[in-house]
Design a protein around this motif. Structure first.
Motif, PDB file in Angstrom:
ATOM      1  N   VAL A 167      -4.442   5.139  12.384  1.00 29.37           N
ATOM      2  CA  VAL A 167      -3.250   4.872  11.583  1.00 29.37           C
ATOM      3  C   VAL A 167      -2.809   6.158  10.912  1.00 29.37           C
ATOM      4  O   VAL A 167      -3.640   6.943  10.446  1.00 29.37           O
ATOM      5  CB  VAL A 167      -3.519   3.802  10.502  1.00 29.37           C
ATOM      6  CG1 VAL A 167      -2.328   3.701   9.540  1.00 29.37           C
ATOM      7  CG2 VAL A 167      -3.795   2.445  11.128  1.00 29.37           C
ATOM      8  N   ALA A 169       0.028   7.254   7.868  1.00 33.12           N
ATOM      9  CA  ALA A 169       1.115   7.029   6.913  1.00 33.12           C
ATOM     10  C   ALA A 169       1.822   8.369   6.761  1.00 33.12           C
ATOM     11  O   ALA A 169       1.307   9.286   6.114  1.00 33.12           O
ATOM     12  CB  ALA A 169       0.574   6.540   5.579  1.00 33.12           C
ATOM     13  N   ILE A 294       5.003   4.250   9.333  1.00 32.82           N
ATOM     14  CA  ILE A 294       3.608   3.978   9.678  1.00 32.82           C
ATOM     15  C   ILE A 294       3.475   4.007  11.201  1.00 32.82           C
ATOM     16  O   ILE A 294       4.209   3.305  11.904  1.00 32.82           O
ATOM     17  CB  ILE A 294       3.142   2.606   9.142  1.00 32.82           C
ATOM     18  CG1 ILE A 294       3.213   2.568   7.619  1.00 32.82           C
ATOM     19  CG2 ILE A 294       1.735   2.290   9.640  1.00 32.82           C
ATOM     20  CD1 ILE A 294       2.305   3.547   6.914  1.00 32.82           C
ATOM     21  N   ILE A 331       4.723   1.928   3.901  1.00 32.69           N
ATOM     22  CA  ILE A 331       3.342   1.801   3.435  1.00 32.69           C
ATOM     23  C   ILE A 331       3.190   0.588   2.526  1.00 32.69           C
ATOM     24  O   ILE A 331       2.142  -0.076   2.524  1.00 32.69           O
ATOM     25  CB  ILE A 331       2.874   3.100   2.721  1.00 32.69           C
ATOM     26  CG1 ILE A 331       1.381   3.027   2.393  1.00 32.69           C
ATOM     27  CG2 ILE A 331       3.689   3.354   1.463  1.00 32.69           C
ATOM     28  CD1 ILE A 331       0.475   2.988   3.584  1.00 32.69           C
ATOM     29  N   THR A 334       3.416  -2.700   4.950  1.00 36.06           N
ATOM     30  CA  THR A 334       2.282  -2.841   5.874  1.00 36.06           C
ATOM     31  C   THR A 334       0.958  -3.054   5.144  1.00 36.06           C
ATOM     32  O   THR A 334       0.014  -3.589   5.722  1.00 36.06           O
ATOM     33  CB  THR A 334       2.159  -1.603   6.779  1.00 36.06           C
ATOM     34  OG1 THR A 334       2.089  -0.425   5.971  1.00 36.06           O
ATOM     35  CG2 THR A 334       3.317  -1.510   7.744  1.00 36.06           C
TER      36      THR A 334
END
Length: 379
Positions: A167, A169, A294, A331, A334
């Motif tokens: 992941v 950000a 994201i 952010i 999610t």
């Protein structure tokens, strides 16, 4: 049926949690927002109320850092779920309140020591405790576990070679020398860079030094750098040891960022003091930015029952979105959506004690109404 939702914290994620609850819940709810600074809790309560399509009044209260107050006790006694959006160091304290007053509990923190402390505290609790329920750890781990289960079912195997999940950000743009902009907690970024990661190598769970396995990856035609960071693997290294030869969580960044970070941490020892020093160095040069995105990716690879090498992948790019009358950063949405989904999972089931990511039935959770509205459904 209605629920009383107690939100601990008044930052950006707490805002998003309150807004999603207010705007998307299909049952009546009452929201309590607690923060050690009452005026900040009042601001968030007002913001949530102003952002909802149908008027909703969230009640602010002072979440004292000096111990329980009469107001806190009254609210905890009314509450059904405590959604902990405070810094991870405070998680055991909040979990203790939840257990004492019989609330379900959901948190976000990637901190390993605090998670272990809560697991011991909530072992025999009469309510459910979903830990590490945000984006990473959280959604990405459930997605990875789902891919593993589907791969084994489809190809009639019970072991795989690789389970990789990542992941990032990120900001829309990145400039030298750091190629980064803060879209969430600087102390969280510094912590995940400095503390050890957990992974699986040769079917065994192992600790690995963060930022020690850098590589490049192309996702949807765009090049990123990936590297090990702490916390994001949740409990999958424990749950899938012996079943996956090579498992890890890595954080995605734009090329050039990790080299800059490495320069900043040279000479720093491990420990909380080093985390604070790194945070200070980063905040001196890296700006905080509102526009974000994201990027997430998960993949499983292994041989099928006919000895043919197979790979299954999922990637998503999620941008800011409007909820009610407000616009949530990527952010925020999610992170908040899996937390709220976890809260409703507890309210609508008889789960008790600790519920870790590998113990959540992945497909119905990933296709839950709050998550699907942010991430899209999983086929």
């Amino acid at each position: 049926m209605s629920y009383n939702m107690v939100i601990a914290g008044a930052g950006g994620i707490a805002q998003a949690v309150g807004l999603l609850l207010s705007e998307w819940s299909n049952v009546p709810i009452r929201i309590f927002i607690g923060n050690r600074r009452l005026e900040k809790a009042e601001m968030v309560a007002k913001w949530i109320g102003e952002g909802t399509t149908d008027p909703l009044v969230a009640q602010a209260f002072c979440l004292s850092d000096r111990g329980l107050t009469k107001e806190m006790e009254e609210i905890f006694e009314q509450g059904d779920v405590l959604l902990d959006c405070l810094p991870g160091s405070l998680a055991p304290k909040m979990a203790g309140y939840a257990k004492k007053y019989g609330l379900h509990y959901v948190n976000l923190t990637e901190y390993v020591a605090e998670t272990n402390e809560i697991m011991a505290l909530a072992k025999n609790a009469e309510t459910g405790f979903v830990l590490q329920s945000g984006l990473a750890p959280g959604y990405i781990d459930i997605l990875a576990h789902y891919l593993y289960q589907e791969f084994c079912r489809k190809y009639h195997v019970d072991k795989v070679d690789k389970l990789q999940f990542k992941v990032g950000a990120l900001t829309d743009h990145a400039v030298a020398p750091h190629y980064y902009g803060f879209t969430w907690s600087p102390v969280g970024v510094a912590t995940e860079y400095m503390k050890d990661a957990e992974a699986v190598r040769d079917f065994k769970k192992v600790p690995l030094k963060s930022l020690s396995e850098r590589a490049r990856i192309i996702i949807d035609g765009r090049t990123y750098e990936e590297d090990l960071t702490s916390g994001g693997a949740a409990d999958l290294p424990d749950a899938l040891a012996g079943k996956v030869r090579h498992l890890d969580y890595k954080t995605l960044r734009y090329p050039g960022h990790y080299a800059w970070v490495q320069q900043q941490i040279e000479g720093l020892a491990n420990g909380d003091k080093a985390i604070g020093t790194l945070q200070e160095k980063m905040e001196t040069e890296i700006p905080h930015m509102e526009q974000d995105q994201i990027v997430l990716y998960a993949a499983v690879e292994g041989k099928d029952s006919h000895d043919v090498l197979r790979r299954s992948e999922v990637s998503k790019l999620i941008r800011p979105q409007k909820v009610g009358k407000h616009r949530l950063r990527a952010i925020q949405a999610t992170t908040a959506a899996p937390m709220v989904q976890a809260a409703f999972m507890l309210l609508e089931s008889d789960r008790k004690g600790v519920v870790l990511q590998s113990q959540i039935d992945p497909k119905p959770f990933l296709n839950g109404s709050f998550i699907a509205a942010v991430y899209g459904e999983i086929p």
